[in-house]
Write an enzyme that holds these catalytic residues in place. Structure first.
Site, PDB file in Angstrom:
ATOM      1  N   GLY A   1       0.840  -1.197   0.000  1.00 42.51           N
ATOM      2  CA  GLY A   1       0.000   0.000   0.000  1.00 42.51           C
ATOM      3  C   GLY A   1       0.876   1.248   0.000  1.00 42.51           C
ATOM      4  O   GLY A   1       0.576   2.243  -0.676  1.00 42.51           O
ATOM      5  N   THR A   2       1.964   1.183   0.741  1.00 41.95           N
ATOM      6  CA  THR A   2       2.897   2.312   0.813  1.00 41.95           C
ATOM      7  C   THR A   2       3.449   2.647  -0.571  1.00 41.95           C
ATOM      8  O   THR A   2       3.511   3.818  -0.963  1.00 41.95           O
ATOM      9  CB  THR A   2       4.061   1.952   1.764  1.00 41.95           C
ATOM     10  OG1 THR A   2       3.515   1.718   3.070  1.00 41.95           O
ATOM     11  CG2 THR A   2       5.094   3.059   1.829  1.00 41.95           C
TER      12      THR A   2
ATOM     13  N   ASN B   1      -6.802   5.267   9.567  1.00 40.84           N
ATOM     14  CA  ASN B   1      -6.408   4.013  10.206  1.00 40.84           C
ATOM     15  C   ASN B   1      -6.428   4.086  11.723  1.00 40.84           C
ATOM     16  O   ASN B   1      -6.543   3.080  12.399  1.00 40.84           O
ATOM     17  CB  ASN B   1      -5.014   3.590   9.723  1.00 40.84           C
ATOM     18  CG  ASN B   1      -4.021   4.730   9.710  1.00 40.84           C
ATOM     19  OD1 ASN B   1      -4.226   5.734   9.021  1.00 40.84           O
ATOM     20  ND2 ASN B   1      -2.956   4.598  10.469  1.00 40.84           N
TER      21      ASN B   1
ATOM     22  N   GLN C   1      -7.884   1.490   4.321  1.00 44.84           N
ATOM     23  CA  GLN C   1      -8.734   1.109   5.456  1.00 44.84           C
ATOM     24  C   GLN C   1     -10.222   1.085   5.119  1.00 44.84           C
ATOM     25  O   GLN C   1     -11.029   0.693   5.966  1.00 44.84           O
ATOM     26  CB  GLN C   1      -8.504   2.065   6.637  1.00 44.84           C
ATOM     27  CG  GLN C   1      -7.133   1.931   7.288  1.00 44.84           C
ATOM     28  CD  GLN C   1      -6.953   0.620   8.057  1.00 44.84           C
ATOM     29  OE1 GLN C   1      -7.909  -0.093   8.363  1.00 44.84           O
ATOM     30  NE2 GLN C   1      -5.705   0.303   8.369  1.00 44.84           N
TER      31      GLN C   1
ATOM     32  N   SER D   1      -4.248  -2.129  -0.055  1.00 46.70           N
ATOM     33  CA  SER D   1      -3.190  -3.021   0.420  1.00 46.70           C
ATOM     34  C   SER D   1      -3.740  -4.402   0.734  1.00 46.70           C
ATOM     35  O   SER D   1      -4.822  -4.532   1.315  1.00 46.70           O
ATOM     36  CB  SER D   1      -2.566  -2.418   1.687  1.00 46.70           C
ATOM     37  OG  SER D   1      -1.711  -3.362   2.304  1.00 46.70           O
TER      38      SER D   1
ATOM     39  N   HIS E   1      -2.674  -6.867   2.862  1.00 43.87           N
ATOM     40  CA  HIS E   1      -2.719  -7.420   4.225  1.00 43.87           C
ATOM     41  C   HIS E   1      -3.723  -6.742   5.146  1.00 43.87           C
ATOM     42  O   HIS E   1      -3.889  -7.152   6.285  1.00 43.87           O
ATOM     43  CB  HIS E   1      -1.319  -7.460   4.856  1.00 43.87           C
ATOM     44  CG  HIS E   1      -0.766  -6.144   5.289  1.00 43.87           C
ATOM     45  ND1 HIS E   1      -0.717  -5.786   6.626  1.00 43.87           N
ATOM     46  CD2 HIS E   1      -0.223  -5.131   4.609  1.00 43.87           C
ATOM     47  CE1 HIS E   1      -0.141  -4.595   6.733  1.00 43.87           C
ATOM     48  NE2 HIS E   1       0.170  -4.178   5.525  1.00 43.87           N
TER      49      HIS E   1
ATOM     50  N   CYS F   1       2.612   2.736  14.229  1.00 44.57           N
ATOM     51  CA  CYS F   1       3.905   3.178  13.696  1.00 44.57           C
ATOM     52  C   CYS F   1       4.690   4.013  14.689  1.00 44.57           C
ATOM     53  O   CYS F   1       5.886   4.167  14.563  1.00 44.57           O
ATOM     54  CB  CYS F   1       3.694   3.985  12.417  1.00 44.57           C
ATOM     55  SG  CYS F   1       2.676   3.133  11.229  1.00 44.57           S
TER      56      CYS F   1
HETATM   57  C1  LIG Z   1      -1.478  -0.067   6.459  1.00 45.36           C
HETATM   58  C2  LIG Z   1      -1.740   1.216   5.759  1.00 45.36           C
HETATM   59  C3  LIG Z   1      -0.914   1.658   4.709  1.00 45.36           C
HETATM   60  C4  LIG Z   1       0.321   0.925   4.293  1.00 45.36           C
HETATM   61  O1  LIG Z   1       0.064  -0.256   3.606  1.00 45.36           O
HETATM   62  P1  LIG Z   1       1.276  -1.348   3.504  1.00 45.36           P
HETATM   63  O2  LIG Z   1       0.772  -2.362   2.559  1.00 45.36           O
HETATM   64  O3  LIG Z   1       1.468  -1.858   4.909  1.00 45.36           O
HETATM   65  O4  LIG Z   1       2.467  -0.608   3.002  1.00 45.36           O
HETATM   66  C5  LIG Z   1      -1.231   2.840   4.083  1.00 45.36           C
HETATM   67  N1  LIG Z   1      -2.298   3.563   4.450  1.00 45.36           N
HETATM   68  C6  LIG Z   1      -3.114   3.178   5.432  1.00 45.36           C
HETATM   69  C7  LIG Z   1      -4.298   4.019   5.779  1.00 45.36           C
HETATM   70  C8  LIG Z   1      -2.866   1.999   6.139  1.00 45.36           C
HETATM   71  O5  LIG Z   1      -3.671   1.633   7.132  1.00 45.36           O
END
Ligand SMILES: *Cc1c(COP(=O)(O)O)cnc(C)c1O
Length: 390
Positions: A76-77, A158, A186, A206, A208, A332
């Site tokens: 997601g990042t 999140n 989210q 994302s 996961h 984080c």
């Molecule tokens: C977890 C999250 C991300 C990051 O996603 P990853 O796949 O862990 O890099 C980005 N934005 C939000 C709102 C998230 O909750």
């Protein structure tokens, strides 16, 4: 925690376990179906077909017009980085402008990317939010200028679950021909996320966070949107993202997307019911607490609570000893005593921000688990309040 104690996981906004159906679908691609999607022979075609199916499943979930608008990324990042850096770099090189609008409550994947842009000569407006974390539309309107080239506002936060007025944001942006990116990591699975109805040009999600593996994400790129690439190399993903595809993870994400679409109503109901039960229980047994999510515009499953006269980090450790796994304001920032940037943006006094816990519920959460939390938490809070030094 003693070994026999049942652990209770209430940190689904940090990550979710694989669904068994997702794992089963991935298994062949971790074993005998190991082909490279770029190869022409049977192994390659098998991988390519699986990737194509997953692309259709994701396109279907978010209402994309065509699977070709779906680009698989490493997280997601990465999707957030690709959207923001890719769009701004191209626009700036064409002399279209250098101003980006985002919010002060974004995930670090967006926030730190925007800070990086500032170092590279871009101007960034970080919109303030109300006490529940929503931006104000008037402030967005007055922030827009001739040089604005991108608006990036998350769909659901999140930390506290607050939903941003994304349709309105997109309407305003469309009127001025400014592309909108949203981090929908989210909201996927919890809300009806449809890129046509929302009107976004770019959207990140994302794996996961929706019961697929870590290390896989998606950037939706509306047809016609132009972006510079982040990763250069081979011609994978229609020349948008180089690197041999992570076939097992992509297959898993595809199945997770299909299941998320099928289950959304039931999932939302499940989360709503249990979140309500938790909230009622806390209200009945614990005094001097505050909820930080929006009373009306809040995604199901997230309950962000500040307990007065409690130190949050120690509370999390105490709960962990009881087998209850939750998060402080932001996963984080755990390990540091700084209140999260989100809680700070809500205007929460630091002393209250320190006593903040995020409960995030998911598929496997049961009534019994919620009742166990309600049975254990009041005692722990009481103890911690007697120890509290301020
Ligand atoms: C977890 C999250 C991300 C990051 O996603 P990853 O796949 O862990 O890099 C980005 N934005 C939000 C709102 C998230 O909750």
């Amino acid at each position: 925690m003693n070994k026999d104690m049942q652990r209770i996981y209430l940190d689904y906004n940090a990550t979710t376990p694989l669904r068994p159906e997702v794992r089963d679908a991935m298994m062949p691609f971790l074993t005998e179906a190991f082909g490279n999607g770029s190869s022409i022979h049977a192994y390659g075609r098998e991988a390519r077909n699986a990737i194509d199916t997953a692309r259709e499943q994701v396109a279907e979930l978010i209402g994309a017009k065509s699977p070709s608008e779906i680009v698989f990324t490493g997280s997601g990042t990465e999707a957030d980085n690709h959207a923001i850096k890719g769009l701004t770099e191209l626009q700036k090189s064409r002399g279209e402008g250098n101003h980006v609008i985002t919010s002060s409550v974004e995930h670090h994947a967006v926030l730190h990317t925007c800070q990086y842009l500032e170092q590279r000569g871009f101007e960034v407006t970080y919109l303030p939010v109300d006490r529940y974390g929503r931006i104000r539309i008037e402030q967005l309107e007055s922030a827009i200028g001739d040089t604005t080239i991108l608006i990036s506002i998350m769909h659901v936060n999140n930390e506290n679950g607050t939903i941003q007025p994304l349709e309105e944001i997109c309407q305003i942006a469309q009127g001025q021909d400014i592309p909108v990116h949203t981090d929908a990591v989210q909201s996927i699975g919890k809300l009806d996320v449809n890129v046509q109805e929302l009107g976004v040009n770019l959207l990140s999600l994302s794996g996961h966070k929706i019961y697929a593996p870590k290390g896989i994400g998606v950037l939706y790129i509306r047809r016609g949107a132009r972006l510079a690439n982040l990763v250069h190399g081979g011609s994978h993903e229609r020349n948008r993202r180089a690197g041999s595809e992570n076939v097992p993870a992509i297959v898993g994400l595809g199945v997770a997307a299909e299941l998320a679409k099928q289950d959304r109503d039931a999932y939302t109901q499940h989360l709503n019911k249990l979140t309500h039960r938790l909230r009622e229980g806390l209200n009945t047994h614990i005094d001097r607490l505050h909820y930080n999510g929006h009373p009306e515009y809040c995604a199901p499953g997230t309950l962000n609570v500040s307990f007065e006269s409690v130190e949050g980090e120690s509370l999390i450790l105490r709960l962990d000893m009881e087998g209850i796994c939750v998060s402080t304001g932001s996963a984080c920032t755990s390990g540091s005593m700084e209140p999260s940037h989100v809680l700070a943006a809500l205007g929460l006094p630091p002393r209250l921000a320190q006593g903040t816990v995020r409960f995030s519920l998911g598929r496997r959460t049961t009534e019994e688990e919620i009742d166990t939390v309600i049975a254990k938490l009041p005692k722990v809070i009481k103890q911690m309040r007697t120890l509290y030094r301020g």
